[in-house]
Design a protein around this motif. Structure first.
Motif, PDB file in Angstrom:
ATOM      1  N   UNK A   1       0.830  -1.210   0.000  1.00 44.49           N
ATOM      2  CA  UNK A   1       0.000   0.000   0.000  1.00 44.49           C
ATOM      3  C   UNK A   1       0.866   1.263   0.000  1.00 44.49           C
ATOM      4  N   UNK A   2       1.969   1.233   0.735  1.00 40.72           N
ATOM      5  CA  UNK A   2       2.855   2.395   0.807  1.00 40.72           C
ATOM      6  C   UNK A   2       3.469   2.685  -0.560  1.00 40.72           C
ATOM      7  N   UNK A   3       3.969   1.657  -1.228  1.00 39.68           N
ATOM      8  CA  UNK A   3       4.549   1.846  -2.561  1.00 39.68           C
ATOM      9  C   UNK A   3       3.504   2.381  -3.530  1.00 39.68           C
ATOM     10  N   UNK A   4       2.309   1.854  -3.441  1.00 41.16           N
ATOM     11  CA  UNK A   4       1.213   2.284  -4.316  1.00 41.16           C
ATOM     12  C   UNK A   4       0.900   3.759  -4.093  1.00 41.16           C
ATOM     13  N   UNK A   5       0.818   4.172  -2.833  1.00 39.88           N
ATOM     14  CA  UNK A   5       0.520   5.573  -2.531  1.00 39.88           C
ATOM     15  C   UNK A   5       1.618   6.504  -3.041  1.00 39.88           C
ATOM     16  N   UNK A   6       2.887   6.100  -2.879  1.00 39.52           N
ATOM     17  CA  UNK A   6       3.979   6.960  -3.340  1.00 39.52           C
ATOM     18  C   UNK A   6       3.962   7.112  -4.854  1.00 39.52           C
ATOM     19  N   UNK A   7       3.705   6.020  -5.571  1.00 37.46           N
ATOM     20  CA  UNK A   7       3.634   6.107  -7.027  1.00 37.46           C
ATOM     21  C   UNK A   7       2.459   6.974  -7.461  1.00 37.46           C
ATOM     22  N   UNK A   8       1.336   6.830  -6.792  1.00 37.38           N
ATOM     23  CA  UNK A   8       0.169   7.643  -7.145  1.00 37.38           C
ATOM     24  C   UNK A   8       0.414   9.115  -6.872  1.00 37.38           C
ATOM     25  N   UNK A   9       1.126   9.411  -5.780  1.00 33.01           N
ATOM     26  CA  UNK A   9       1.397  10.795  -5.406  1.00 33.01           C
ATOM     27  C   UNK A   9       2.327  11.500  -6.378  1.00 33.01           C
ATOM     28  N   UNK A  10       3.060  10.743  -7.194  1.00 33.00           N
ATOM     29  CA  UNK A  10       3.959  11.367  -8.167  1.00 33.00           C
ATOM     30  C   UNK A  10       3.179  12.157  -9.199  1.00 33.00           C
ATOM     31  N   UNK A  11       1.947  11.737  -9.482  1.00 38.74           N
ATOM     32  CA  UNK A  11       1.124  12.491 -10.423  1.00 38.74           C
ATOM     33  C   UNK A  11       1.707  12.533 -11.809  1.00 38.74           C
ATOM     34  N   UNK A  12       2.071  11.370 -12.369  1.00 33.68           N
ATOM     35  CA  UNK A  12       2.636  11.317 -13.716  1.00 33.68           C
ATOM     36  C   UNK A  12       1.658  11.891 -14.725  1.00 33.68           C
ATOM     37  N   UNK A  13       2.174  12.594 -15.707  1.00 34.05           N
ATOM     38  CA  UNK A  13       1.341  13.163 -16.752  1.00 34.05           C
ATOM     39  C   UNK A  13       0.859  12.060 -17.677  1.00 34.05           C
ATOM     40  N   UNK A  14      -0.248  12.282 -18.440  1.00 32.66           N
ATOM     41  CA  UNK A  14      -0.786  11.235 -19.311  1.00 32.66           C
ATOM     42  C   UNK A  14       0.201  10.679 -20.321  1.00 32.66           C
ATOM     43  N   UNK A  15       1.175  11.494 -20.737  1.00 31.54           N
ATOM     44  CA  UNK A  15       2.133  10.992 -21.717  1.00 31.54           C
ATOM     45  C   UNK A  15       3.348  10.346 -21.052  1.00 31.54           C
ATOM     46  N   UNK A  16       3.205  10.052 -19.768  1.00 33.59           N
ATOM     47  CA  UNK A  16       4.296   9.425 -19.008  1.00 33.59           C
ATOM     48  C   UNK A  16       5.557  10.271 -19.016  1.00 33.59           C
ATOM     49  N   UNK A  17       5.375  11.578 -18.923  1.00 34.80           N
ATOM     50  CA  UNK A  17       6.513  12.472 -18.843  1.00 34.80           C
ATOM     51  C   UNK A  17       7.115  12.452 -17.448  1.00 34.80           C
ATOM     52  N   UNK A  18       7.962  13.418 -17.150  1.00 36.04           N
ATOM     53  CA  UNK A  18       8.660  13.446 -15.879  1.00 36.04           C
ATOM     54  C   UNK A  18       7.679  13.598 -14.723  1.00 36.04           C
TER      55      UNK A  18
END
Length: 290
Positions: free
Chosen positions: A130-147
Motif C-alpha cells: 500500500x505504501x509503494x502504491x501511494x507513493x507512485x500515485x502521489x507522483x502524479x505522472x502526466x498522461x504521456x508518461x513524462x517526468x
C-alpha cells in the motif's frame, strides 16, 4: 454508529517507473466482478472492508491488511464480503518485471514466480504494498508518461521493497503450485486458434477439429485447464487487447469492432464487469499512455 458504506468508484493510472503496469485505486460495494483473468500479476492490498472472491475452485475472503495475489491467466471473481464493501489498492504488474526481480533476488535466472492460492495474511507486506502504491500515485505522472513530480527515488525504492518482499516470502515455482492440465499442448493450440483473429467467427466444432477432438471433449479439456469455457476465455483476451487501443485514443465503438465484440454495448458490459468502470471512463485516465 453504522460504518459508512463504500461507493463504487475506481481510478486506473500508470507510472513511468513501472513500464507496462497498471494500478487502480478503488472502492466497491454493489459492483460484482464476473469471472475474468489478467495477463499480469494482480497484487492488491486491502485497506478497509473485505472482498470475497472465487479462485482456483475455492471461495476466499480477503479482509483489511491482507494481500490476495492472483497469478497471471488465472480466473477469479470479486464482490463484497461484508455490508460496507471494500477499499483496496491494486498493482497489475507484468510478468517480465516479476521474473527479472526474482532473478535479481536469487542472483540467477529464475522461473516465473507463482504465489499461493490462499489469501496472504501478512500485515507487514500489505503495508509495504500500500505504501509503494501511494507513493507512485502521489507522483502524479502526466498522461504521456513524462517526468513525474515528487520523489521518484523514494517511490521506486518502496516498489522494489514491496515486490521483493512478496517474492522472497511467498513465491513458488509454477510446477510446485499449479495442477497440470490433462493435455497442455492441445490447450495451447486451442488458445492460439482463439487468439489468431478475434474478429472472425469461430465455432466450437472448428476449434475442436484443430486439435483432433470432439466438440464435447475439446470444451471439457479447455475448461478444466483454464477454468473458463473457450468463448469466455476469448472475450477476456479481447478485453486485454482493447486496452492498448483505448490508450491510443481510438473511439470506444471502434475498439469494440476491432476486438470482435458485436457492438459497443456488448463491449461496455463486459469491460465494466472486468475493470469496474466503463471503457470511456477508463480511457479518460489512460489515453496516451503506453
Amino acid at each position: 454508529m453504522d460504518e459508512p458504506r463504500f461507493r463504487d468508484c475506481a481510478r486506473y493510472w500508470r507510472s513511468p517507473l513501472l513500464p507496462g503496469a497498471e494500478m487502480v485505486t478503488a472502492e466497491y460495494r454493489e459492483h460484482e466482478f464476473s469471472p475474468h483473468w489478467h495477463e499480469a500479476y494482480a497484487i492488491p492490498a486491502i485497506e478497509a472492508g473485505a472482498e470475497a472472491f472465487a479462485y482456483q475452485g475455492a471461495h476466499h475472503v480477503a479482509e483489511a491488511g491482507t494481500v490476495p495475489v492472483i497469478n497471471p491467466g488465472e480466473v477469479h471473481t470479486g464482490s463484497r464480503a461484508m455490508e460496507v464493501g471494500w477499499r483496496y489498492r491494486v498493482f497489475y504488474i507484468p510478468v517480465d518485471f516479476m521474473v527479472g526481480l526474482a532473478g535479481d533476488i536469487g542472483s540467477a535466472p529464475n522461473p516465473m514466480p507463482w504465489f499461493p492460492t490462499d489469501v496472504i495474511r501478512d500485515p507487514d507486506l500489505a503495508a509495504r504494498v500500500a505504501y509503494a502504491h501511494r507513493l507512485l500515485e502521489a507522483l502524479g505522472a502526466t498522461p504521456d508518461l513524462g517526468t513525474p513530480h515528487g520523489d521518484p527515488l523514494a517511490a521506486e525504492t518502496a516498489l522494489i521493497d514491496a515486490m521483493s518482499t512478496l517474492i522472497a516470502r511467498y513465491a513458488q515455482h509454477p510446477g510446485d503450485a499449479r495442477r497440470a492440465s490433462a493435455d497442455p499442448p492441445r490447450v495451447a493450440l486451442m488458445k492460439e486458434r482463439l487468439a489468431a483473429d478475434l474478429t472472425a467467427p469461430l465455432s466450437l466444432t472448428e476449434l475442436a477439429e484443430q486439435v483432433g477432438l470432439s466438440a464435447f471433449h475439446a470444451a471439457r479439456l479447455f475448461t478444466q485447464a483454464t477454468r473458463m469455457p473457450p468463448h469466455a476465455w476469448r472475450n477476456q483476451l479481447r478485453l486485454q487487447r482493447a486496452l492498448a487501443l483505448l490508450r491510443e485514443g481510438m473511439a470506444v465503438a471502434d475498439v469494440a469492432a476491432a476486438c470482435g465484440f458485436t457492438d459497443q454495448s456488448h463491449f461496455t458490459r463486459h469491460f465494466r464487469r472486468m475493470f469496474g468502470v466503463p471503457p470511456g471512463r477508463w480511457q479518460a485516465g489512460n489515453a496516451g499512455t503506453r
